[in-house]
Design a protein around this motif. Structure first.
Motif, PDB file in Angstrom:
ATOM      1  N   VAL A 250      -3.743  -7.103 -20.711  1.00 14.63           N
ATOM      2  CA  VAL A 250      -3.710  -6.136 -19.604  1.00 14.63           C
ATOM      3  C   VAL A 250      -2.264  -5.869 -19.222  1.00 14.63           C
ATOM      4  O   VAL A 250      -1.432  -6.783 -19.202  1.00 14.63           O
ATOM      5  N   ALA A 251      -1.950  -4.626 -18.913  1.00 16.61           N
ATOM      6  CA  ALA A 251      -0.625  -4.240 -18.430  1.00 16.61           C
ATOM      7  C   ALA A 251      -0.754  -3.601 -17.058  1.00 16.61           C
ATOM      8  O   ALA A 251      -1.742  -2.926 -16.756  1.00 16.61           O
ATOM      9  N   ILE A 252       0.259  -3.819 -16.226  1.00 17.17           N
ATOM     10  CA  ILE A 252       0.328  -3.245 -14.886  1.00 17.17           C
ATOM     11  C   ILE A 252       1.314  -2.090 -14.886  1.00 17.17           C
ATOM     12  O   ILE A 252       2.425  -2.194 -15.413  1.00 17.17           O
ATOM     13  N   ASN A 253       0.909  -0.974 -14.278  1.00 17.38           N
ATOM     14  CA  ASN A 253       1.784   0.173 -14.105  1.00 17.38           C
ATOM     15  C   ASN A 253       2.037   0.354 -12.608  1.00 17.38           C
ATOM     16  O   ASN A 253       1.110   0.648 -11.849  1.00 17.38           O
ATOM     17  N   TRP A 254       3.278   0.175 -12.169  1.00 17.15           N
ATOM     18  CA  TRP A 254       3.616   0.246 -10.735  1.00 17.15           C
ATOM     19  C   TRP A 254       3.814   1.684 -10.260  1.00 17.15           C
ATOM     20  O   TRP A 254       3.784   1.934  -9.052  1.00 17.15           O
ATOM     21  N   ASN A 255       4.030   2.600 -11.163  1.00 17.73           N
ATOM     22  CA  ASN A 255       4.306   3.979 -10.787  1.00 17.73           C
ATOM     23  C   ASN A 255       3.154   4.559  -9.968  1.00 17.73           C
ATOM     24  O   ASN A 255       1.993   4.437 -10.341  1.00 17.73           O
ATOM     25  N   GLN A 256       3.488   5.167  -8.820  1.00 21.94           N
ATOM     26  CA  GLN A 256       2.514   5.788  -7.912  1.00 21.94           C
ATOM     27  C   GLN A 256       1.560   4.763  -7.293  1.00 21.94           C
ATOM     28  O   GLN A 256       0.455   5.108  -6.871  1.00 21.94           O
ATOM     29  N   GLY A 257       2.004   3.514  -7.218  1.00 25.82           N
ATOM     30  CA  GLY A 257       1.199   2.510  -6.532  1.00 25.82           C
ATOM     31  C   GLY A 257       1.253   2.698  -5.017  1.00 25.82           C
ATOM     32  O   GLY A 257       2.124   3.390  -4.477  1.00 25.82           O
ATOM     33  N   LEU A 258       0.310   2.090  -4.342  1.00 25.19           N
ATOM     34  CA  LEU A 258       0.245   2.123  -2.882  1.00 25.19           C
ATOM     35  C   LEU A 258       0.276   0.682  -2.383  1.00 25.19           C
ATOM     36  O   LEU A 258      -0.552  -0.127  -2.775  1.00 25.19           O
ATOM     37  N   TYR A 259       1.265   0.366  -1.537  1.00 22.06           N
ATOM     38  CA  TYR A 259       1.393  -1.019  -1.100  1.00 22.06           C
ATOM     39  C   TYR A 259       1.033  -1.191   0.367  1.00 22.06           C
ATOM     40  O   TYR A 259       1.200  -0.272   1.186  1.00 22.06           O
ATOM     41  N   SER A 260       0.523  -2.373   0.684  1.00 20.64           N
ATOM     42  CA  SER A 260       0.138  -2.706   2.059  1.00 20.64           C
ATOM     43  C   SER A 260       0.791  -4.026   2.456  1.00 20.64           C
ATOM     44  O   SER A 260       1.043  -4.891   1.612  1.00 20.64           O
ATOM     45  N   PRO A 321      12.957  -4.934  -6.345  1.00 20.63           N
ATOM     46  CA  PRO A 321      13.547  -3.585  -6.290  1.00 20.63           C
ATOM     47  C   PRO A 321      12.997  -2.634  -7.335  1.00 20.63           C
ATOM     48  O   PRO A 321      12.818  -1.442  -7.066  1.00 20.63           O
ATOM     49  N   GLU A 322      12.709  -3.141  -8.533  1.00 24.72           N
ATOM     50  CA  GLU A 322      12.213  -2.275  -9.598  1.00 24.72           C
ATOM     51  C   GLU A 322      10.823  -1.735  -9.304  1.00 24.72           C
ATOM     52  O   GLU A 322      10.462  -0.646  -9.761  1.00 24.72           O
ATOM     53  N   ASN A 323      10.017  -2.486  -8.550  1.00 22.79           N
ATOM     54  CA  ASN A 323       8.625  -2.102  -8.308  1.00 22.79           C
ATOM     55  C   ASN A 323       8.433  -1.351  -6.996  1.00 22.79           C
ATOM     56  O   ASN A 323       7.726  -0.344  -6.952  1.00 22.79           O
ATOM     57  N   ILE A 324       9.049  -1.828  -5.926  1.00 21.67           N
ATOM     58  CA  ILE A 324       8.805  -1.231  -4.612  1.00 21.67           C
ATOM     59  C   ILE A 324       9.278   0.214  -4.569  1.00 21.67           C
ATOM     60  O   ILE A 324       8.685   1.066  -3.896  1.00 21.67           O
ATOM     61  N   GLY A 325      10.313   0.535  -5.342  1.00 17.96           N
ATOM     62  CA  GLY A 325      10.827   1.898  -5.345  1.00 17.96           C
ATOM     63  C   GLY A 325       9.895   2.906  -5.985  1.00 17.96           C
ATOM     64  O   GLY A 325      10.062   4.114  -5.801  1.00 17.96           O
ATOM     65  N   GLN A 326       8.901   2.416  -6.731  1.00 18.94           N
ATOM     66  CA  GLN A 326       7.949   3.314  -7.387  1.00 18.94           C
ATOM     67  C   GLN A 326       6.693   3.551  -6.556  1.00 18.94           C
ATOM     68  O   GLN A 326       5.806   4.293  -6.979  1.00 18.94           O
ATOM     69  N   MET A 327       6.618   2.913  -5.383  1.00 19.77           N
ATOM     70  CA  MET A 327       5.378   2.947  -4.603  1.00 19.77           C
ATOM     71  C   MET A 327       5.620   3.467  -3.188  1.00 19.77           C
ATOM     72  O   MET A 327       6.752   3.626  -2.746  1.00 19.77           O
ATOM     73  N   ARG A 328       4.509   3.703  -2.483  1.00 19.49           N
ATOM     74  CA  ARG A 328       4.543   4.125  -1.097  1.00 19.49           C
ATOM     75  C   ARG A 328       3.453   3.386  -0.330  1.00 19.49           C
ATOM     76  O   ARG A 328       2.416   3.037  -0.908  1.00 19.49           O
ATOM     77  N   PRO A 329       3.644   3.179   0.985  1.00 23.43           N
ATOM     78  CA  PRO A 329       2.555   2.600   1.785  1.00 23.43           C
ATOM     79  C   PRO A 329       1.598   3.693   2.239  1.00 23.43           C
ATOM     80  O   PRO A 329       2.010   4.857   2.393  1.00 23.43           O
ATOM     81  N   PRO A 330       0.326   3.371   2.446  1.00 21.90           N
ATOM     82  CA  PRO A 330      -0.570   4.351   3.067  1.00 21.90           C
ATOM     83  C   PRO A 330      -0.143   4.601   4.511  1.00 21.90           C
ATOM     84  O   PRO A 330       0.537   3.770   5.120  1.00 21.90           O
ATOM     85  N   ASN A 331      -0.533   5.739   5.045  1.00 19.25           N
ATOM     86  CA  ASN A 331      -0.164   6.107   6.414  1.00 19.25           C
ATOM     87  C   ASN A 331      -1.184   5.524   7.384  1.00 19.25           C
ATOM     88  O   ASN A 331      -2.287   6.058   7.551  1.00 19.25           O
ATOM     89  N   GLY A 332      -0.825   4.391   8.008  1.00 19.44           N
ATOM     90  CA  GLY A 332      -1.747   3.694   8.900  1.00 19.44           C
ATOM     91  C   GLY A 332      -2.244   4.544  10.057  1.00 19.44           C
ATOM     92  O   GLY A 332      -3.457   4.598  10.310  1.00 19.44           O
TER      93      GLY A 332
END
Length: 352
Positions: A250-260, A321-332
């Motif tokens: 399995v591979a993980i793709n961080w691009n366009q991820g959503l973090y909480s 840094p490599e991962n968080i820059g590819q993601m956004r948080p949902p709008n609470g």
């Protein structure tokens, strides 16, 4: 009996690596005292015991008794405050989903946290009544035995059944899924809100018949990708990582991820509020946060924790840094205002 705070204790609450409070904070030290802390149980308890509970006990003499909380803690939290029956004094909460509800109801104990006092914390993870300590992400994962190194890299790829044939799985929940549908339709991650619901559901119409399983729990999602029942999936990063560590291709793709963001809140009125505040501030320490990452594949909010995390491990954590820059948080706030109506529409759409 209260004891004076010695220099060692003051040091713990100073800016550890520029991460915690910039000035020393008096700590309530009480012998033979206990603090009941709730967490999701399982690996959380193991990780938090190592990172936070045992160090706090050693530092203060206050015993941490941990209990497993319900998967959705808001109802229990609310009931405790209203009945003034506190079965725990501190609990984990999710910043984007739980905190807006509890703040609106005036149910959180004021912690007196000033975000600017917490240096090098991930932006937005500290509020006056909440301290974030870990970050998880909803990401796209896929089977490398199906796609090798040419797996889907965006949600548009996930929606592209001609270029990427295979069995798919999405979460049976409006949160994250609607954002993914909009990104699949070309909406930039920084332009998602307010969600264009009509556009999102039209996008979902295109993929609906190709979704083999709508998963409802983290354990189910992990089993689906680990067993090969599906070839690609929207999944929480730690669940995908567990599958990888179990030997699944399995591979993980961080691009366009959503973090909480997950962290600590205190029910308003608990008689142990003073000790609870000290515990919450204690957990801002970068070195302490680094200690949970070898058990939980979640990212610390105190970013200087990465000085103590091996590079190989850091690479699979959401806040590197490599991962968080590819993601956004949902709008609470948006979800707090619209969650009920949107969830009803989503559930009706699933049944249509």
């Amino acid at each position: 009996m209260k004891q004076p705070v010695n220099n060692k204790r003051r040091g713990v609450l100073k800016a550890a690596g520029g991460t915690a409070l910039a000035v020393a904070v008096p700590m309530v030290i009480a012998q033979n005292k206990t603090l009941v802390v709730s967490d999701p149980g399982g690996p959380y308890t193991t990780a938090y015991r190592k990172a936070f509970y045992d160090p706090f006990e050693k530092e203060t003499g206050v015993k941490i008794v941990n209990v497993a909380r319900e998967s959705q803690p808001v109802a229990q939290f609310t009931a405790m405050v209203k009945a003034r029956n506190f079965v725990w004094d501190v609990t984990t909460l999710t910043l984007q989903q739980d905190i807006p509800i509890l703040e609106e109801g005036g149910l959180l104990e004021p912690l007196g946290l000033v975000p600017t006092d917490f240096k090098n914390m991930l932006a937005g993870t500290v509020t006056p009544n909440f301290l974030g300590v870990d970050v998880y992400a909803t990401i796209l994962a896929y089977r490398t035995d199906k796609y090798a190194n040419n797996g889907p890299k965006t949600w548009a790829d996930f929606w592209n059944v001609e270029k990427f044939p295979g069995r798919r799985s999405l979460r049976r929940n409006a949160i994250d899924t609607l954002e993914q549908a909009l990104m699949a339709d070309g909406v930039s991650p920084d332009k998602l809100y307010p969600l264009d619901l009509d556009r999102a559901f039209k996008s979902l119409d295109r993929i609906k018949k190709h979704v083999a399983v709508w998963w409802t729990s983290g354990a189910q999602s992990m089993q689906l990708i680990q067993s090969g029942e599906v070839d690609m999936i929207s999944i929480w990063n730690a669940r995908a990582q567990t599958a990888i560590e179990g030997g699944a291709p399995v591979a993980i793709n961080w691009n366009q991820g959503l973090y909480s963001v997950e962290g600590w809140g205190v029910p308003k009125g608990t008689p142990k509020a003073a000790i609870a505040r000290d515990f919450v501030k204690f957990c801002a320490d970068a070195k302490l946060q680094s200690a949970f990452t070898d058990t939980l594949a979640y990212g610390p909010t105190a970013l200087e924790a990465y000085k103590d995390i091996p590079p190989k491990r850091a690479a699979i954590l959401p806040t590197s840094p490599e991962n968080i820059g590819q993601m956004r948080p949902p709008n609470g706030p948006w979800w707090h205002k619209n969650r009920l109506a949107v969830s009803d529409r989503f559930n009706a759409w699933l049944l249509s």
